[in-house]
Design a protein around this motif. Structure first.
Motif, PDB file in Angstrom:
ATOM      1  N   THR B 220       0.838  -1.204   0.000  1.00  0.00           N
ATOM      2  CA  THR B 220       0.000   0.000   0.000  1.00  0.00           C
ATOM      3  C   THR B 220       0.875   1.256   0.000  1.00  0.00           C
ATOM      4  O   THR B 220       0.560   2.233  -0.671  1.00  0.00           O
ATOM      5  CB  THR B 220      -0.943   0.022   1.218  1.00  0.00           C
ATOM      6  OG1 THR B 220      -0.164  -0.111   2.400  1.00  0.00           O
ATOM      7  CG2 THR B 220      -1.948  -1.085   1.145  1.00  0.00           C
ATOM      8  N   LEU B 258       0.860 -11.557  -4.114  1.00  0.00           N
ATOM      9  CA  LEU B 258       1.188 -10.547  -3.109  1.00  0.00           C
ATOM     10  C   LEU B 258       0.009  -9.614  -2.868  1.00  0.00           C
ATOM     11  O   LEU B 258      -0.329  -9.306  -1.727  1.00  0.00           O
ATOM     12  CB  LEU B 258       2.367  -9.698  -3.587  1.00  0.00           C
ATOM     13  CG  LEU B 258       3.786 -10.156  -3.290  1.00  0.00           C
ATOM     14  CD1 LEU B 258       4.760  -9.077  -3.728  1.00  0.00           C
ATOM     15  CD2 LEU B 258       3.968 -10.448  -1.816  1.00  0.00           C
ATOM     16  N   ALA B 261      -2.752 -11.366  -1.016  1.00  0.00           N
ATOM     17  CA  ALA B 261      -2.444 -11.735   0.369  1.00  0.00           C
ATOM     18  C   ALA B 261      -2.426 -10.530   1.292  1.00  0.00           C
ATOM     19  O   ALA B 261      -2.623 -10.662   2.488  1.00  0.00           O
ATOM     20  CB  ALA B 261      -1.096 -12.455   0.427  1.00  0.00           C
ATOM     21  N   ALA B 262      -2.181  -9.341   0.745  1.00  0.00           N
ATOM     22  CA  ALA B 262      -2.089  -8.158   1.600  1.00  0.00           C
ATOM     23  C   ALA B 262      -3.431  -7.880   2.245  1.00  0.00           C
ATOM     24  O   ALA B 262      -4.458  -7.874   1.564  1.00  0.00           O
ATOM     25  CB  ALA B 262      -1.632  -6.961   0.777  1.00  0.00           C
ATOM     26  N   PRO B 263      -3.452  -7.656   3.553  1.00  0.00           N
ATOM     27  CA  PRO B 263      -4.715  -7.394   4.225  1.00  0.00           C
ATOM     28  C   PRO B 263      -5.329  -6.094   3.729  1.00  0.00           C
ATOM     29  O   PRO B 263      -4.626  -5.137   3.447  1.00  0.00           O
ATOM     30  CB  PRO B 263      -4.328  -7.252   5.698  1.00  0.00           C
ATOM     31  CG  PRO B 263      -2.916  -7.598   5.814  1.00  0.00           C
ATOM     32  CD  PRO B 263      -2.311  -7.555   4.458  1.00  0.00           C
ATOM     33  N   LYS B 264      -6.646  -6.105   3.593  1.00  0.00           N
ATOM     34  CA  LYS B 264      -7.322  -4.916   3.087  1.00  0.00           C
ATOM     35  C   LYS B 264      -8.279  -4.369   4.123  1.00  0.00           C
ATOM     36  O   LYS B 264      -8.876  -5.114   4.886  1.00  0.00           O
ATOM     37  CB  LYS B 264      -8.073  -5.257   1.804  1.00  0.00           C
ATOM     38  CG  LYS B 264      -7.122  -5.448   0.657  1.00  0.00           C
ATOM     39  CD  LYS B 264      -7.808  -6.007  -0.572  1.00  0.00           C
ATOM     40  CE  LYS B 264      -6.787  -6.569  -1.527  1.00  0.00           C
ATOM     41  NZ  LYS B 264      -6.081  -7.749  -0.971  1.00  0.00           N
ATOM     42  N   LEU B 265      -8.430  -3.059   4.107  1.00  0.00           N
ATOM     43  CA  LEU B 265      -9.269  -2.407   5.108  1.00  0.00           C
ATOM     44  C   LEU B 265     -10.740  -2.740   4.948  1.00  0.00           C
ATOM     45  O   LEU B 265     -11.474  -2.813   5.917  1.00  0.00           O
ATOM     46  CB  LEU B 265      -9.104  -0.886   5.002  1.00  0.00           C
ATOM     47  CG  LEU B 265      -8.004  -0.273   5.841  1.00  0.00           C
ATOM     48  CD1 LEU B 265      -8.024   1.218   5.681  1.00  0.00           C
ATOM     49  CD2 LEU B 265      -8.164  -0.664   7.296  1.00  0.00           C
ATOM     50  N   ASP B 266     -11.178  -2.927   3.701  1.00  0.00           N
ATOM     51  CA  ASP B 266     -12.610  -3.098   3.484  1.00  0.00           C
ATOM     52  C   ASP B 266     -13.001  -4.560   3.401  1.00  0.00           C
ATOM     53  O   ASP B 266     -14.048  -4.896   2.899  1.00  0.00           O
ATOM     54  CB  ASP B 266     -13.022  -2.378   2.195  1.00  0.00           C
ATOM     55  CG  ASP B 266     -12.161  -2.805   1.021  1.00  0.00           C
ATOM     56  OD1 ASP B 266     -11.263  -3.641   1.237  1.00  0.00           O
ATOM     57  OD2 ASP B 266     -12.385  -2.318  -0.094  1.00  0.00           O
ATOM     58  N   ALA B 267     -12.141  -5.424   3.901  1.00  0.00           N
ATOM     59  CA  ALA B 267     -12.384  -6.851   3.692  1.00  0.00           C
ATOM     60  C   ALA B 267     -12.703  -7.559   4.987  1.00  0.00           C
ATOM     61  O   ALA B 267     -12.134  -8.585   5.299  1.00  0.00           O
ATOM     62  CB  ALA B 267     -11.168  -7.493   3.025  1.00  0.00           C
ATOM     63  N   PHE B 268     -13.636  -7.008   5.793  1.00  0.00           N
ATOM     64  CA  PHE B 268     -13.923  -7.690   7.041  1.00  0.00           C
ATOM     65  C   PHE B 268     -14.505  -9.049   6.768  1.00  0.00           C
ATOM     66  O   PHE B 268     -15.330  -9.201   5.889  1.00  0.00           O
ATOM     67  CB  PHE B 268     -14.891  -6.940   7.961  1.00  0.00           C
ATOM     68  CG  PHE B 268     -15.216  -5.570   7.525  1.00  0.00           C
ATOM     69  CD1 PHE B 268     -14.319  -4.560   7.771  1.00  0.00           C
ATOM     70  CD2 PHE B 268     -16.397  -5.299   6.871  1.00  0.00           C
ATOM     71  CE1 PHE B 268     -14.609  -3.290   7.385  1.00  0.00           C
ATOM     72  CE2 PHE B 268     -16.694  -4.023   6.487  1.00  0.00           C
ATOM     73  CZ  PHE B 268     -15.795  -3.009   6.725  1.00  0.00           C
ATOM     74  N   GLY B 269     -14.060  -9.995   7.580  1.00  0.00           N
ATOM     75  CA  GLY B 269     -14.605 -11.327   7.483  1.00  0.00           C
ATOM     76  C   GLY B 269     -14.300 -12.003   6.168  1.00  0.00           C
ATOM     77  O   GLY B 269     -14.841 -13.038   5.858  1.00  0.00           O
ATOM     78  N   ARG B 270     -13.399 -11.391   5.372  1.00  0.00           N
ATOM     79  CA  ARG B 270     -13.049 -12.009   4.102  1.00  0.00           C
ATOM     80  C   ARG B 270     -12.396 -13.359   4.385  1.00  0.00           C
ATOM     81  O   ARG B 270     -11.521 -13.490   5.225  1.00  0.00           O
ATOM     82  CB  ARG B 270     -12.046 -11.094   3.395  1.00  0.00           C
ATOM     83  CG  ARG B 270     -11.513 -11.617   2.112  1.00  0.00           C
ATOM     84  CD  ARG B 270     -10.715 -10.554   1.387  1.00  0.00           C
ATOM     85  NE  ARG B 270      -9.388 -10.356   1.935  1.00  0.00           N
ATOM     86  CZ  ARG B 270      -8.266 -10.465   1.205  1.00  0.00           C
ATOM     87  NH1 ARG B 270      -8.321 -10.760  -0.051  1.00  0.00           N
ATOM     88  NH2 ARG B 270      -7.099 -10.254   1.767  1.00  0.00           N
ATOM     89  N   GLU B 271     -12.838 -14.368   3.677  1.00  0.00           N
ATOM     90  CA  GLU B 271     -12.200 -15.671   3.837  1.00  0.00           C
ATOM     91  C   GLU B 271     -11.078 -15.765   2.819  1.00  0.00           C
ATOM     92  O   GLU B 271     -11.298 -16.017   1.644  1.00  0.00           O
ATOM     93  CB  GLU B 271     -13.218 -16.802   3.632  1.00  0.00           C
ATOM     94  CG  GLU B 271     -14.104 -17.065   4.835  1.00  0.00           C
ATOM     95  CD  GLU B 271     -13.331 -17.340   6.134  1.00  0.00           C
ATOM     96  OE1 GLU B 271     -12.314 -18.061   6.091  1.00  0.00           O
ATOM     97  OE2 GLU B 271     -13.746 -16.822   7.184  1.00  0.00           O
ATOM     98  N   VAL B 272      -9.878 -15.526   3.276  1.00  0.00           N
ATOM     99  CA  VAL B 272      -8.758 -15.559   2.351  1.00  0.00           C
ATOM    100  C   VAL B 272      -8.334 -17.003   2.157  1.00  0.00           C
ATOM    101  O   VAL B 272      -8.271 -17.767   3.103  1.00  0.00           O
ATOM    102  CB  VAL B 272      -7.532 -14.817   2.929  1.00  0.00           C
ATOM    103  CG1 VAL B 272      -6.690 -14.248   1.818  1.00  0.00           C
ATOM    104  CG2 VAL B 272      -7.954 -13.782   3.916  1.00  0.00           C
ATOM    105  N   PRO B 274      -5.203 -18.496   1.729  1.00  0.00           N
ATOM    106  CA  PRO B 274      -3.839 -17.981   1.776  1.00  0.00           C
ATOM    107  C   PRO B 274      -2.953 -18.667   0.754  1.00  0.00           C
ATOM    108  O   PRO B 274      -3.175 -19.824   0.408  1.00  0.00           O
ATOM    109  CB  PRO B 274      -3.395 -18.309   3.203  1.00  0.00           C
ATOM    110  CG  PRO B 274      -4.280 -19.404   3.662  1.00  0.00           C
ATOM    111  CD  PRO B 274      -5.550 -19.303   2.899  1.00  0.00           C
TER     112      PRO B 274
END
Lengths: 329, 331
Positions: B220, B258, B261-272, B274
């Motif tokens: 970011t 990449l 995998a980077a955490p995102k602010l608008d991705a609550f509860g996103r099931e990544v 990995p």
């Protein structure tokens, strides 16, 4: 309380550090609950008191820091005033811990199998062979390939991500009801961080374990936590469900914190910044500690610390919270 | 020097000897072992732009930074700054002139300032050491980086992390450089402080016409700062593109991984889901494309033939299946 009895309750937790120049208060009147299976994210900048709160819960405050007020309740039982020996039995057994640096949390002279088995034998009434079998299952559960063969390996033989998995396995091997993870992914690369986050979420869901996740990374919090507590200068600034905290923050500090992440101002030439720095504990401003940096501050903020948050319905410790569109409607 | 890039890097390679001591090698009959930290990296940085290098640990990004400023000699290849290769240049006057044009900002503002020196001495050293005029210099620079002139008489321990990084910026500016190599300049800072330092760097770039080589693992931050981004994997450049292209249409599967995998602010509860695996051992990297063991698109050819870095769209990419990857979670 509408929720069934919480795994961890903090009631006005206060930590003091007496020094020659007066008493510092790194944690000031913090209250919150964490329910079964819930992940509470604790965010804040360095010096906000988030790690100190975690350490106070597990009774690992370095003297002269001590709990000077409030209560810590684990499944309804008060644990902040327990004698050292009883606290030791709770630590590791009922509360698991994961720290930032996986290398310093493991003993470099013992194989990971020995470390896991030792921890299991200490906390659970099982035989040596049963303990080793459980250790293998533990390593397997956190996603270490060929767990059985890796039991005899030393910590230095693992990569950073694998080491953090071992630390998590170690924290979970006695099946605690509460996990305190202090910056568990800060030392790791993004791809490994994503693996560890997914692992923590899965374990909380499968075991119904409550977790307190301390981090400074808003992205990690947004992706992992169910609820978020924002700390500033030892106090709880705001607490609420993750979508609300990240999507429509009420406390001006939370708002500034979210806006200053580069991701939030994509495409803009300048990042929004909060003017000034976090105050030092030796020179905390009167009233709301955030008022010198706050765009919404008024006279009352300069002498009154603002409404309490954490237990009742108030979400933000602020006299002039930011109202989102839904609230106004 | 019209269209010539300020920095030109050609075939840059750095190999480290990581063998055990010779006695152990003789007794245990071990061969010598070499770690190729940087392998055949080429790129240009036009003046007054920001070039960012991203990659995970062990990708060689810091090693490249050190070679650019001349802290490490390259094993092969050249770093040319304003047309001068510092590693082979003989004329000391030219070397001296180029060296004053290059400065570096390091990650840890606690380790990179001498605790026994006053701020004034720290900031003016790069100028004073060359016999330049340092009167009022520290005070002027301190105000430029948002500190106050009175701070010149203080010691580093009297400053917070963000303020110390401002001191490092002031020191880097003292010799009026053209190029500043920033190695993870904000990784040790909190987000609100990071925003302050990044804004300061952006402002100074405009005011002084600076060129940055910006090294970071934080996508970011890189997206915000860079004019052009180079993605490194295991010492090789795998993709190079402008930020918007890179983040919306990554051409290399590693870049896509990449970004996902980077955490995102608008991705609550996103099931990544990995990414699998970790960066392989650089002493014994996989054959063919180094990314193939973790790559969802890998085909037989990837395990045998290493793809070359070739033009692709407006950028460059090293992949046999370039452009076929799509983002799981569009940015």
């Amino acid at each position: 309380m509408t929720r069934s009895s919480p795994v961890l309750s903090l009631r006005g937790l206060t930590v003091d550090i007496p020094t020659r120049h007066g008493t510092l208060r790194p944690v000031d009147d913090v209250s919150w609950d964490i329910a079964k299976g819930e992940i509470l994210g604790v965010v804040g900048e360095s010096g906000a008191g988030k790690s100190m709160t975690g350490n106070a819960v597990i009774g690992l405050l370095d003297p002269p820091a001590h709990i000077s007020g409030g209560e810590v309740l684990l499944e309804g039982q008060r644990i902040d005033n327990l004698p050292l020996r009883e606290m030791r039995r709770i630590r590791g057994k009922r509360i698991g811990m994961v720290f930032q640096d996986p290398l310093t949390s493991l003993n470099p002279l013992l194989t990971v199998g020995d470390q896991l088995a030792e921890t299991i034998l200490r906390h659970l009434p099982v035989s040596e062979s049963e303990a080793r079998a459980r250790a293998v299952r533990g390593l397997d559960e956190v996603g270490i390939p060929a767990a059985k063969d890796r039991m005899g390996a030393y910590p230095h033989e693992f990569s950073g991500g694998m080491r953090q998995r071992v630390v998590i396995a170690l924290a979970l091997c006695a099946e605690p009801t509460l996990l305190i993870a202090d910056e568990p992914t800060t030392a790791l690369d993004v791809s490994v961080q994503a693996q560890i986050i997914a692992l923590l979420k899965r374990l909380c869901r499968e075991r119904g374990m409550a977790a307190m996740l301390v981090t400074h990374d808003m992205g990690v919090i947004a992706e992992t936590a169910d609820r978020v507590a924002v700390m500033y200068a030892g106090r709880l600034a705001e607490i609420g469900p993750v979508a609300q905290i990240v999507g429509s923050p009420r406390h001006p500090y939370t708002d500034g914190l979210m806006a200053s992440t580069p991701a939030a101002s994509a495409g803009q030439a300048r990042l929004r910044q909060i003017p000034g720095n976090m105050p030092r504990l030796t020179r905390l401003p009167a009233g709301c500690a955030f008022h010198p940096r706050c765009p919404r501050a008024q006279d009352v903020c300069r002498h009154d610390p603002g409404p309490k948050v954490g237990v009742a319905d108030a979400r933000a410790a602020c006299f002039f919270p930011i109202e989102s569109e839904e609230d106004a409607a | 020097m019209s269209d010539r890039p300020l920095v030109s890097i050609k075939g840059l390679t750095r190999v480290f000897d990581v063998s055990k001591p010779w006695l152990n090698r003789v007794i245990e009959r071990l061969p010598k072992r070499f770690l190729t930290a940087v392998s055949d990296v080429s790129f240009d940085i036009p003046a007054r732009t920001t070039y960012a290098l991203v990659g995970e640990s062990g990708s060689g990004k810091s090693t490249i930074g050190k070679m650019v400023v001349g802290l490490l000699p390259p094993s092969e290849g050249h770093v040319t700054i304003e047309g001068v290769d510092l590693a082979t240049e003989k004329d000391p006057a030219v070397i001296d002139r180029i060296r004053t044009d290059i400065q570096m900002i390091f990650q840890d503002p606690f380790a990179s300032l001498n605790p026994r020196w006053k701020v004034r001495d720290i900031i003016t050293e790069p100028v004073g050491a060359r016999g330049g005029d340092t009167r009022g210099l520290a005070e002027r620079l301190l105000e430029q980086v948002g500190l106050s002139a009175e701070d010149a008489g203080k010691y580093p321990h009297q400053f917070s992390g963000g303020q110390r990084q401002r001191l490092c910026v002031a020191r880097a500016l003292a010799s009026e450089p053209k190029l500043i190599v920033c190695d993870e300049p904000t990784s040790a800072l909190d987000v609100s402080v990071q925003a302050q330092v990044l804004n300061l760097m952006t402002d100074l770039k405009e005011e002084h016409g600076l060129t940055y080589l910006f090294i970071s693992h934080d996508l970011t931050v890189v997206r915000h700062m860079a004019d052009r981004i180079g993605v490194l994997y295991l010492g090789r450049l795998v993709e190079e593109a402008a930020p918007e292209d890179l983040f919306t249409r990554p051409a290399h599967p590693y870049t896509a991984m990449l970004i996902d995998a980077a955490p995102k602010l608008d991705a609550f509860g996103r099931e990544v889901i990995p990414p699998e695996g970790e960066i392989p051992d650089p002493i014994d990297p996989p054959k063919g494309c180094a990314f193939h063991p973790r790559c969802p698109l890998a085909i037989d050819r990837c395990t045998a033939v290493r793809p070359k870095l070739e033009p692709f769209g407006a950028g460059r990419v090293a992949c046999h299946r370039a452009g076929e990857i799509t983002l799981e979670n569009a940015a």
